[in-house]
Design a protein around this motif. Structure first.
Motif, PDB file in Angstrom:
ATOM      1  N   LYS A 315       0.832  -1.210   0.000  1.00  0.00           N
ATOM      2  CA  LYS A 315       0.000   0.000   0.000  1.00  0.00           C
ATOM      3  C   LYS A 315       0.864   1.255   0.000  1.00  0.00           C
ATOM      4  N   ASP A 316       2.146   1.103   0.316  1.00  0.00           N
ATOM      5  CA  ASP A 316       3.043   2.250   0.368  1.00  0.00           C
ATOM      6  C   ASP A 316       3.894   2.412  -0.885  1.00  0.00           C
ATOM      7  N   GLN A 357      -1.220   1.273 -10.027  1.00  0.00           N
ATOM      8  CA  GLN A 357      -1.696   0.613  -8.812  1.00  0.00           C
ATOM      9  C   GLN A 357      -3.097   1.155  -8.508  1.00  0.00           C
ATOM     10  N   PRO A 358      -4.093   0.658  -9.247  1.00  0.00           N
ATOM     11  CA  PRO A 358      -5.427   1.251  -9.159  1.00  0.00           C
ATOM     12  C   PRO A 358      -6.123   1.049  -7.820  1.00  0.00           C
ATOM     13  N   ASP A 359      -5.731   0.032  -7.057  1.00  0.00           N
ATOM     14  CA  ASP A 359      -6.422  -0.273  -5.812  1.00  0.00           C
ATOM     15  C   ASP A 359      -5.401  -0.599  -4.736  1.00  0.00           C
ATOM     16  N   ARG A 360      -5.231   0.305  -3.763  1.00  0.00           N
ATOM     17  CA  ARG A 360      -4.249   0.072  -2.709  1.00  0.00           C
ATOM     18  C   ARG A 360      -4.602  -1.140  -1.848  1.00  0.00           C
ATOM     19  N   ALA A 361      -5.883  -1.530  -1.857  1.00  0.00           N
ATOM     20  CA  ALA A 361      -6.290  -2.722  -1.101  1.00  0.00           C
ATOM     21  C   ALA A 361      -5.792  -3.994  -1.779  1.00  0.00           C
ATOM     22  N   GLN A 362      -5.536  -3.913  -3.080  1.00  0.00           N
ATOM     23  CA  GLN A 362      -4.949  -5.021  -3.837  1.00  0.00           C
ATOM     24  C   GLN A 362      -3.686  -4.477  -4.503  1.00  0.00           C
ATOM     25  N   ALA A 398     -12.160  -5.955 -12.512  1.00  0.00           N
ATOM     26  CA  ALA A 398     -12.579  -6.039 -11.111  1.00  0.00           C
ATOM     27  C   ALA A 398     -13.307  -7.343 -10.826  1.00  0.00           C
ATOM     28  N   SER A 399     -14.038  -7.850 -11.837  1.00  0.00           N
ATOM     29  CA  SER A 399     -14.781  -9.099 -11.658  1.00  0.00           C
ATOM     30  C   SER A 399     -13.886 -10.331 -11.807  1.00  0.00           C
ATOM     31  N   ARG A 400     -12.635 -10.151 -12.286  1.00  0.00           N
ATOM     32  CA  ARG A 400     -11.697 -11.268 -12.485  1.00  0.00           C
ATOM     33  C   ARG A 400     -10.367 -10.900 -11.822  1.00  0.00           C
ATOM     34  N   PRO A 401     -10.332 -10.784 -10.498  1.00  0.00           N
ATOM     35  CA  PRO A 401      -9.134 -10.261  -9.829  1.00  0.00           C
ATOM     36  C   PRO A 401      -7.912 -11.156  -9.901  1.00  0.00           C
TER      37      PRO A 401
END
Length: 480
Positions: A315-316, A357-362, A398-401
């Motif tokens: 995330k960093d 890095q579109p999603d810091r959670a992933q 998003a539906s196929r992570p």
């Protein structure tokens, strides 16, 4: 002299036509490998899914949030424990035990973990076919895909045993099994044998790692599966170090590797290995029984060193992996000019960067770009230069992570000395190969990945006037 030249020509043909499968059969790598020098990047280990309560379970409203959270945390901790027992010391990884078909069926993994034992089992199958006219007779087959080809069907089982109870803190015994079936002889042979008989020991809070024993060393060096995991790959990135003696499935050899870790992902890695047979992987397998031979004809020590920076996505920050290395092989490789034998060597460099890095959670999701460069001397190697550029996207939808998509462009320069030797025998040899490869990896369900791919290849074989190929491929990878 003609006998020596004939042997060299035979080895050149074998390397050029089948090296992509010869030394990298990567049973566990499940990489669809394009013929002769074509590479492919791998991807990272996907995020570990967390198993919660079964759908539809009935709980009191006031208790539901706590119950679900507690179960999820317990499951996550359990699978982290299993994965901590996986084979250590690798540059390559596969998805964790939560993403496997059997997961913890019957509590078997939990029972083994209680005794500090971990187990990973993998099945893989790769098939290739070029539906276009090859421009050459149907036989002999010169490259993977010239005919419908089962490049390999393989099974790997790797068991690790923690040795704390024996007074060896931070140590593991690694035992592995490998079997393989193929329809193209240059890929090796149908074989069964040991894949690992090794000891791992870490020191100074994992800042120093020592690994020694019998193992396929290409999982330890270079980053052939760029980004981390062969599961989401469609082949290897570069074959020149394997051509120069670095061991690969299914032909493991004795080796010792020592890694020093510095701050912010910096590392230095040094190693020595018994080279694979200079005559090639088929020869190694024919003369090495179950893969436990410490000596092999004409095979001497191979020394290798690598320095790099490897920081995972978080995330960093975005992922970065930059590395460079060199390999010197003091073995007897037959020279193409017939003037006896010579040692072998390789220099390489590679880099992979996460661009988005579109999603810091992933944090591992996003677009990556990378490049690789390899060099080897022309007097004993059929492939002397390799260059690749690649772009790949992890979690494209998003539906196929857990899916991924990749595009690679590769160029291989063939040996001038080998071309001259072939010309003297009135055998036509190409001077280069160019390829463009695209693939999409589907995460079908827990432990099942499917990768269809297509590769355009100019000069698909070193020897012979073949038309450009359009290899269609399919890879099935199962984690048990």
């Amino acid at each position: 002299m003609s006998r020596v030249l004939s042997r060299a020509l035979c080895r050149a043909a074998t390397l050029s036509a089948g090296l992509a499968g010869v030394t990298v059969l990567a049973a566990s790598a499940v990489a669809q490998q394009a013929p002769v020098g074509d590479g492919a990047e791998g991807q990272r280990e996907p995020p570990v899914p967390v198993a919660g309560n079964a759908a539809g379970a009935s709980v009191e409203p006031s208790e539901a949030p706590l119950a679900v959270a507690s179960d999820a945390e317990d499951d996550a901790a359990k699978y982290r424990r299993f994965d901590a027992l996986a084979e250590p010391g690798l540059t390559t990884s596969v998805p964790g035990s939560a993403d496997s078909l059997l997961r913890d069926a019957g509590g078997v993994r939990s029972m083994l973990a209680e005794h500090d034992i971990g187990i990973q089992a993998r099945l893989s199958m790769v098939g290739l076919y070029n539906p276009l006219d090859t421009g050459q007779p149907y036989a002999p087959q010169r490259y993977n895909g010239q005919r419908p080809t089962l490049q390999y069907q393989a099974t790997n089982i790797v068991t690790t045993i923690g040795l704390d109870k024996f007074g060896l803190a931070d140590a593991k015994l690694i035992l592995g099994y490998n079997s393989q079936i193929t329809t193209f002889r240059p890929n090796g042979q149908n074989t069964v044998g040991f894949r690992n008989i090794a000891l791992y020991q870490s020191f100074a809070d994992n800042k120093i790692e020592l690994k020694l024993g019998i193992m396929p060393n290409y999982y330890e060096w270079v980053g052939f599966f760029v980004g981390g995991s062969p599961v989401l790959a469609s082949g290897l990135t570069g074959l020149i170090p394997i051509q120069a003696g670095l061991s690969a499935d299914p032909a493991a050899t004795p080796a010792v590797n020592l890694t020093f870790h510095a701050k912010r992902g910096g590392y230095l890695k040094l190693g020595v290995q018994r080279s694979t047979a200079p005559a090639g992987t088929p020869y190694e397998l024919d003369h090495n029984g179950p893969n436990v031979a410490f000596k092999m004809k004409d095979a001497g020590p191979l020394y290798i060193g690598e320095v790099g920076v490897k920081r995972p996505a978080s995330k960093d920050g975005k992922q970065i992996w930059v590395r460079a290395g060199a390999l010197y092989n003091d073995s007897n490789y037959t020279r193409f000019d017939g003037q006896g034998t010579a040692a072998n060597k390789t220099v390489y460099g590679a880099a992979d960067f996460q661009l988005t890095q579109p999603d810091r959670a992933q944090p591992s999701h996003g677009v990556y770009a990378g490049a690789s460069v390899f060099w080897a001397p022309s007097n004993v190697n059929s492939m002397t230069q390799f260059y690749e550029g690649r772009v790949y996207h992890l979690g494209p939808f998003a539906s196929r992570p857990l899916d991924s998509v990749a595009l690679r462009v590769g160029y291989t320069k063939y040996s001038d000395d080998a071309q001259t030797a072939n010309a003297a025998q009135e055998i036509y040899a190409n001077d280069h190969q160019f390829s463009v490869t695209g693939s999409y990896t589907f995460h079908a369900t827990h432990g099942l990945y499917l990768t269809p791919g297509v590769a355009y290849i100019k000069n698909p074989s070193f020897i012979g006037r073949f038309k450009d190929a359009l290899n269609l491929s399919g890879t099935i990878y199962v984690l048990l």
